[in-house]
Scaffold this motif. Structure first.
Motif, PDB file in Angstrom:
ATOM      1  N   ASP A  85       0.812  -1.223   0.000  1.00 28.82           N
ATOM      2  CA  ASP A  85       0.000   0.000   0.000  1.00 28.82           C
ATOM      3  C   ASP A  85       0.841   1.267   0.000  1.00 28.82           C
ATOM      4  O   ASP A  85       0.372   2.323   0.410  1.00 28.82           O
ATOM      5  CB  ASP A  85      -0.931   0.003   1.211  1.00 28.82           C
ATOM      6  CG  ASP A  85      -0.153  -0.023   2.531  1.00 28.82           C
ATOM      7  OD1 ASP A  85      -0.774   0.143   3.599  1.00 28.82           O
ATOM      8  OD2 ASP A  85       1.100  -0.197   2.474  1.00 28.82           O
ATOM      9  N   ALA A  86       2.092   1.188  -0.433  1.00 28.03           N
ATOM     10  CA  ALA A  86       2.985   2.357  -0.430  1.00 28.03           C
ATOM     11  C   ALA A  86       2.452   3.429  -1.375  1.00 28.03           C
ATOM     12  O   ALA A  86       1.861   3.130  -2.420  1.00 28.03           O
ATOM     13  CB  ALA A  86       4.384   1.944  -0.842  1.00 28.03           C
ATOM     14  N   TYR A  87       2.673   4.692  -0.989  1.00 24.43           N
ATOM     15  CA  TYR A  87       2.222   5.801  -1.830  1.00 24.43           C
ATOM     16  C   TYR A  87       3.311   6.837  -2.078  1.00 24.43           C
ATOM     17  O   TYR A  87       3.046   7.872  -2.688  1.00 24.43           O
ATOM     18  CB  TYR A  87       0.995   6.478  -1.237  1.00 24.43           C
ATOM     19  CG  TYR A  87       1.091   6.844   0.225  1.00 24.43           C
ATOM     20  CD1 TYR A  87       1.887   7.907   0.666  1.00 24.43           C
ATOM     21  CD2 TYR A  87       0.366   6.129   1.171  1.00 24.43           C
ATOM     22  CE1 TYR A  87       1.955   8.246   1.998  1.00 24.43           C
ATOM     23  CE2 TYR A  87       0.427   6.463   2.519  1.00 24.43           C
ATOM     24  CZ  TYR A  87       1.224   7.522   2.934  1.00 24.43           C
ATOM     25  OH  TYR A  87       1.300   7.853   4.255  1.00 24.43           O
ATOM     26  N   ALA A  88       4.552   6.600  -1.618  1.00 20.93           N
ATOM     27  CA  ALA A  88       5.635   7.544  -1.880  1.00 20.93           C
ATOM     28  C   ALA A  88       6.952   6.803  -1.886  1.00 20.93           C
ATOM     29  O   ALA A  88       7.126   5.800  -1.189  1.00 20.93           O
ATOM     30  CB  ALA A  88       5.663   8.661  -0.844  1.00 20.93           C
ATOM     31  N   VAL A  89       7.908   7.294  -2.694  1.00 17.90           N
ATOM     32  CA  VAL A  89       9.244   6.727  -2.767  1.00 17.90           C
ATOM     33  C   VAL A  89      10.238   7.873  -2.846  1.00 17.90           C
ATOM     34  O   VAL A  89       9.955   8.916  -3.448  1.00 17.90           O
ATOM     35  CB  VAL A  89       9.386   5.770  -3.976  1.00 17.90           C
ATOM     36  CG1 VAL A  89       9.151   6.503  -5.284  1.00 17.90           C
ATOM     37  CG2 VAL A  89      10.751   5.091  -3.990  1.00 17.90           C
ATOM     38  N   ALA A  90      11.403   7.702  -2.207  1.00 19.68           N
ATOM     39  CA  ALA A  90      12.446   8.724  -2.235  1.00 19.68           C
ATOM     40  C   ALA A  90      13.793   8.034  -2.230  1.00 19.68           C
ATOM     41  O   ALA A  90      13.956   6.949  -1.652  1.00 19.68           O
ATOM     42  CB  ALA A  90      12.329   9.670  -1.047  1.00 19.68           C
ATOM     43  N   GLY A  91      14.758   8.673  -2.875  1.00 19.95           N
ATOM     44  CA  GLY A  91      16.094   8.114  -2.930  1.00 19.95           C
ATOM     45  C   GLY A  91      17.087   9.128  -3.431  1.00 19.95           C
ATOM     46  O   GLY A  91      16.719  10.225  -3.866  1.00 19.95           O
ATOM     47  N   ALA A  92      18.358   8.775  -3.378  1.00 22.87           N
ATOM     48  CA  ALA A  92      19.419   9.656  -3.842  1.00 22.87           C
ATOM     49  C   ALA A  92      20.527   8.808  -4.435  1.00 22.87           C
ATOM     50  O   ALA A  92      20.681   7.625  -4.082  1.00 22.87           O
ATOM     51  CB  ALA A  92      19.955  10.516  -2.700  1.00 22.87           C
ATOM     52  N   GLY A 102       4.560   4.056   3.391  1.00 18.58           N
ATOM     53  CA  GLY A 102       3.145   3.737   3.468  1.00 18.58           C
ATOM     54  C   GLY A 102       2.516   4.443   4.648  1.00 18.58           C
ATOM     55  O   GLY A 102       3.168   5.229   5.346  1.00 18.58           O
ATOM     56  N   ALA A 103       1.251   4.155   4.915  1.00 22.41           N
ATOM     57  CA  ALA A 103       0.556   4.860   5.984  1.00 22.41           C
ATOM     58  C   ALA A 103       1.120   4.524   7.357  1.00 22.41           C
ATOM     59  O   ALA A 103       1.134   5.381   8.248  1.00 22.41           O
ATOM     60  CB  ALA A 103      -0.935   4.529   5.934  1.00 22.41           C
ATOM     61  N   ASP A 104       1.625   3.290   7.559  1.00 27.46           N
ATOM     62  CA  ASP A 104       2.044   2.857   8.892  1.00 27.46           C
ATOM     63  C   ASP A 104       3.525   2.522   9.001  1.00 27.46           C
ATOM     64  O   ASP A 104       4.029   2.338  10.115  1.00 27.46           O
ATOM     65  CB  ASP A 104       1.231   1.627   9.325  1.00 27.46           C
ATOM     66  CG  ASP A 104      -0.256   1.911   9.361  1.00 27.46           C
ATOM     67  OD1 ASP A 104      -1.019   1.099   8.791  1.00 27.46           O
ATOM     68  OD2 ASP A 104      -0.639   2.945   9.929  1.00 27.46           O
ATOM     69  N   ALA A 105       4.238   2.411   7.874  1.00 28.84           N
ATOM     70  CA  ALA A 105       5.630   1.964   7.950  1.00 28.84           C
ATOM     71  C   ALA A 105       6.461   2.628   6.866  1.00 28.84           C
ATOM     72  O   ALA A 105       5.950   3.037   5.816  1.00 28.84           O
ATOM     73  CB  ALA A 105       5.716   0.442   7.823  1.00 28.84           C
ATOM     74  N   LEU A 106       7.774   2.709   7.147  1.00 31.15           N
ATOM     75  CA  LEU A 106       8.783   3.141   6.173  1.00 31.15           C
ATOM     76  C   LEU A 106       9.700   1.963   5.908  1.00 31.15           C
ATOM     77  O   LEU A 106      10.353   1.447   6.831  1.00 31.15           O
ATOM     78  CB  LEU A 106       9.577   4.334   6.718  1.00 31.15           C
ATOM     79  CG  LEU A 106      10.799   4.746   5.904  1.00 31.15           C
ATOM     80  CD1 LEU A 106      10.396   5.193   4.503  1.00 31.15           C
ATOM     81  CD2 LEU A 106      11.573   5.868   6.610  1.00 31.15           C
TER      82      LEU A 106
END
Length: 1013
Positions: A85-92, A102-106
């Motif tokens: 149910d993830a809704y965002a991703v970030a990286g470098a 997600g709403a409850d976990a990274l």
């Protein structure tokens, strides 16, 4: 910080669903495709599924519903795994793991393989509206007003409540920059979360990454914000969402369906390819521009795919801030069709483009293309596209690609025209796509043009009027809404079209302050401070009897009765004195657009059924129509003016004879008096309590009149004495509305020799409700002036002064009034009024840095607004929880209902310099029962040894509104350990005025009418 940017490309698209930032590339999610932008280059990757979010690390990471996919930057898929149910991703780049939120976990996911390394629980549940960015040490997550930093090992670095919803987050040089919904921009230490700086700024969006600074899109434009909080405007970037690569070499602006690419302007030579098509014997033309302030000599080299140039390199010297066109002849063609062109300056690539290469033996397409701005409507530019066939063979088809329009069989020498629209951005180059077809040959063209500069607005103050001119650039017509804001007259928006010339505007000024003239859809405006015409000071030239016949006659001859859109006149005249041959002397023409005046004139004409058809016809004519009347009519007007002027100077001559009037009143001779009456008042009242001048002007255009008087409904009577031919006299008074709705101006009559000779009807002026209202009373017993200031505008204002004279001297005040709220101020008037009088007073109101004066009328009534009946029921005090020590200090105010009645609509608002406005918000309670209390926390900034601030408390008892002001004051210490009970006891909250009720004013306030004669 950068010295500036220049645009190198743009393309149209829908609003991107996601944006990912890399070291040297920006990725946009457009539908089910990813578009990578790097300088002038664009690469599209077909993902095939909706795109939820993007990140650029060593791979391009694409998050779709329940799936996370990795691509190489060349577009090859590397792996794809379930994302839940993830809704965002970030990286470098150079980071082993990316973050999947997600709403409850990274979750920490390896970029190389897509394998989940570990996951951590979030400190609080999130939503898809969360902001999620990569920082140099980990990740930053913004949920509602909370900002959480997580390092690369999954440890919480900090978790802060910023007390306002976080709009956007970015990071640069160890600082996390957050834009808050409270119009604050905050910089926090990336490791500890402590405030490094903060500033007031209406920031809409923060670029996710930067080196020493980040770009911030604000309401007034784009800013470059350093890690230390320093800001610098970036005028080269348009307003809209802005994104920059990690190295700052590429910037993309997203606005109104267009993604534009910019690069830093670092003093290098700009090149532009001028050639669309070429064959053997032709030339590749390149324009080189020198943006620096010194002369430059550069080596240019051109490479064209499939062509041989002779020579392919040239040396050119370019003047400072100048340009030069250099040609490169084509010696041979190896392959026809579209070819890539690369231009290098001093060995480094400076530009790219394409050109159509033709074999000289097969012939080519000979067309000329052009663009120009046709007009600008409400911020949208209409651009005309022209394609001319300059060859000797007909063109089979000409297509405007984006509009889908097409023309066929364009003959030699003929031209085809089409049009497109673009959002208007001044001085911006725009291009369109064209396709020309002849036989099996097809070529695309991309002509360009530069949009015109902004219209210019110039405003000057001339005596009691404001003169403004609006001029368009390059003669391009502009259609927009003209905004005129005048102190004391409010805001007016009127549609205008400025067609190839300038628009001239002349409006009266009412109050002192800052006037604004602007075009609504464009960023064109001019502000000028106007002194006002002094509402409570009547110039001698505008009141009393006018004995200067030359001046009076000249005034009528140059448009008597004309007025600004913010004023109104209603005129009534004795029908027996109306001249059928010269109606302009008794029937002033109203301005166009005044519905109330036109309806008044129609009613007046219905009341005069004996008026001649010719007079009614000419009364309806426009000023331009009347200027085209017959020469005989003009001569009659000139003779009449001359005769009147002669009589005023003692050199009397006979007036020109007038046509007989069968409908004259009995006993009225040709030489008898002819009195007319005119009311001059604004078209609306600026606000409740604002003073409005009601002026009634009586003019005698006939023989001498004796014992002239103005009688108003209600019994007021003002004697004007005798009026000779051509003389005028005026009666002035000030009126104000005591409530919202309408301000009624009463009817009246003009008497001469004891008989009614003219009448003027009643009028109703609408009262503006989007203004600062003043409900003021004066106690006749002791002269106490009490005013409730009601803030009806959409922003906070402050009462900064009062003149209880009027013109008796300004007294300084400092009372803040929140938007939609009210506050009470008080002072003493120097003279005691009689009960029922209307007392002129003036207040100064400051908002957004601009101060203006409001002239108002106060009601002399000791029972209207003074004492509210003894002590306030909501008793103030200091709570034991107060601690004003160290960096985090709070004063806890306690208010207890010690009365026997419940209190409704309770409001507590604190105001003062020591208050930490970032964390402060007023207290509101719908109901406080007897014996109940409110505790209100007020956070203070450090650095104040003896902090103090004011508190405005308002409530209602049995429907009656009450309000009082108290002052909180006490000591502060730097160390929390030094806080003692003695310091707590030294804090006090004392009332500084009694509880007052909102004044109850009559529907209309009025000063006595008077004449200055």
């Amino acid at each position: 910080m950068t010295d500036g940017y220049r645009q190198v490309g743009s393309f149209e698209s829908d609003a991107p669903s996601a944006v990912g930032i890399g070291r040297d590339v920006i990725a946009f999610g457009l539908g089910d495709r990813v578009t990578l932008v790097s300088g002038r280059d664009r690469t599209a990757i077909d993902h095939g599924e909706p795109i939820v979010d993007l990140a650029v690390a060593d791979r391009l990471l694409v998050l779709s519903p329940e799936t996370l996919t990795a691509y190489s930057l060349d577009g090859d898929q590397v792996w794809s795994h379930d994302a839940g149910d993830a809704y965002a991703v970030a990286g470098a780049e150079s980071r082993e793991c990316c973050g999947v939120l997600g709403a409850d976990a990274l979750r920490f996911v390896e970029v190389a393989s897509g394998r989940e390394r570990f996951a951590i629980d979030r400190t609080r549940p999130g939503t898809p509206d969360d902001a999620f960015v990569a920082t140099p040490t980990g990740f930053a997550i913004a949920t509602w007003s909370f900002l959480t930093a997580v390092d690369g090992d999954g440890e919480i670095a900090f978790d802060r409540d910023l007390s306002a919803v976080v709009r956007s987050v970015g990071a640069c040089d160890g600082t996390v920059v957050a834009a808050l919904q409270s119009d604050r921009l905050v910089g926090l230490d990336g490791g500890s979360g402590e405030d490094r700086w903060r500033t007031e700024l209406d920031a809409r969006q923060v670029a996710p990454v930067g080196e020493g600074s980040v770009l911030v899109s604000a309401a007034d434009g784009v800013l470059d914000v350093g890690a230390d909080g320093t800001t610098e405007t970036v005028p080269d970037l348009p307003t809209g969402d802005v994104y920059a690569t990690g190295d700052g070499a590429v910037v993309c602006s997203v606005r109104d369906g267009t993604i534009a690419t910019y690069v830093p302007d670092r003093d290098r030579v700009d090149v532009e390819l001028l050639t669309d098509s070429v064959g053997v014997g032709g030339t590749i033309d390149v324009e080189a521009s020198n943006p620096t302030e010194t002369e430059r000599t550069v080596e240019l080299a051109v490479d064209v795919e499939g062509c041989a140039l002779s020579p392919a390199e040239r040396s050119v010297t370019i003047d400072a801030e100048g340009s030069s066109v250099v040609d490169f002849p084509v010696a041979s063609v190896r392959r026809e069709g579209r070819a890539d062109v690369t231009v290098a300056a001093d060995g480094e690539e400076a530009g790219r483009g394409t050109v159509e290469v033709e074999d000289a033996a097969s012939g080519g397409l000979a067309v000329e293309t052009a663009l120009h701005t046709r007009r600008i409507d409400d911020g949208v530019a209409e651009i005309a596209v022209t394609v001319e066939n300059v060859g000797g063979v007909p063109l089979d088809a000409v297509r405007l690609l984006e509009a889908g329009t097409e023309a066929t069989d364009v003959a030699p020498g003929d031209a085809w025209e089409g049009s497109v629209t673009r959002p208007y951005e001044p001085d911006t180059r725009v291009s369109v796509g064209l396709e020309v077809e002849r036989g099996d040959r097809r070529r695309e063209y991309a002509p360009t043009c530069t949009l015109p500069s902004l219209p210019t607005i110039e405003a000057t103050v001339e005596r009691d009027a404001l003169r403004a001119s609006v001029a368009v650039a390059d003669g391009v017509p502009v259609a927009d809404r003209l905004v005129v804001e005048l102190p004391g007259a409010g805001r007016v928006r009127s549609p205008v079209t400025i067609d190839g010339d300038e628009l001239l505007l002349l409006v009266p000024q009412y109050e002192s302050g800052v006037a604004r003239i602007a075009l609504d859809a464009l960023d064109a405006e001019e502000r000028v401070r106007v002194p006002g015409n002094g509402t409570f000071t009547t110039p001698s030239s505008t009141g009393g009897i006018d004995r200067d016949r030359d001046r009076s006659q000249s005034s009528r001859g140059t448009g008597r009765g004309a007025r600004s859109p913010d004023s109104a006149e209603s005129t009534s005249a004795d029908s027996s004195s109306a001249s059928a041959t010269n109606p302009s002397e008794t029937d002033p023409s109203p301005p166009r657009g005044s519905d109330r005046t036109r309806s008044g004139e129609a009613s007046e004409r219905r009341d005069r059924p004996d008026e001649s058809p010719e007079r009614r016809k000419r009364s309806n004519d426009s000023p331009a129509d009347r200027s085209r009347q017959s020469p005989s009519t003009d001569r009659e007007q000139t003779d009449s003016s001359r005769g009147s002027a002669d009589s005023a100077t003692g050199e009397r001559s006979e007036s020109p004879s007038r046509a007989p009037q069968d409908d004259r009143s009995p006993g009225r001779s040709e030489s008898g008096p002819a009195l007319s009456v005119t009311r001059r008042a604004p078209e609306r009242a600026p606000g409740v309590g604002h003073a409005v001048r009601d002026r009634i002007v009586v003019e005698n255009e006939g023989g001498p009149a004796e014992s002239v008087a103005v009688v108003l409904d209600g019994g007021d009577r003002v004697s004007l004495g005798g009026l000779g031919r051509g003389e005028t006299a005026s009666v002035d008074r000030f009126v104000a509305a005591g409530e919202r709705g309408e301000l009624a101006l009463p009817a009246g009559t003009v008497e001469a020799g004891g008989s009614v000779v003219a009448e003027i009807g009643a009028e109703s002026l609408p009262v503006s409700d989007d203004a600062v209202g003043v409900l003021a009373t004066v106690d006749p017993a002791d002269g106490t002036l009490t005013a409730a200031i009601e803030n009806g505008i959409d922003r906070r204002c402050r009462v900064t002064g009062v003149d209880p004279g009027p013109d008796g001297g300004r007294e300084s005040l400092s009372t803040a009034v929140e938007a939609g709220a009210s506050a009470t101020v008080s002072t003493t008037v120097p003279e005691r009024p009689a009960p029922g009088d209307a007392v002129p007073v003036s207040f100064w109101i400051e908002s957004d840095g601009d101060e203006r004066r409001i002239d108002a009328l106060a009601a002399a009534d000791g029972d209207s607004g003074g004492d509210a009946g003894g002590e306030p029921a909501l008793t103030p005090g200091i709570s034991p929880d107060t601690q004003v020590a160290g960096e985090y200090s709070s004063v806890v105010l306690a208010f207890e209902n010690e009365g026997s009645d419940p209190l409704e609509d309770v409001s507590v608002v604190a105001d003062g310099d020591p208050i930490d406005s970032m964390f402060y918000s007023p207290a509101r309670r719908e109901l406080v029962e007897p014996g109940d209390r409110i505790e209100h926390y007020v956070d203070l900034e450090s650095g104040h040894a003896e902090p103090s601030f004011e508190v405005t408390v308002s409530y209602a008892v049995d429907g009656a509104e009450r309000e009082y002001v108290a002052r909180a004051a006490g000591p502060a210490v730097d160390d929390e350990a030094a806080w003692t009970d003695e310091l707590l006891d030294a804090w006090s909250l004392d009332r500084i005025d009694a509880a007052t009720a909102t004044p109850d004013l009559p529907a209309r306030l009025s000063t006595p009418p008077r004449s200055e004669d």
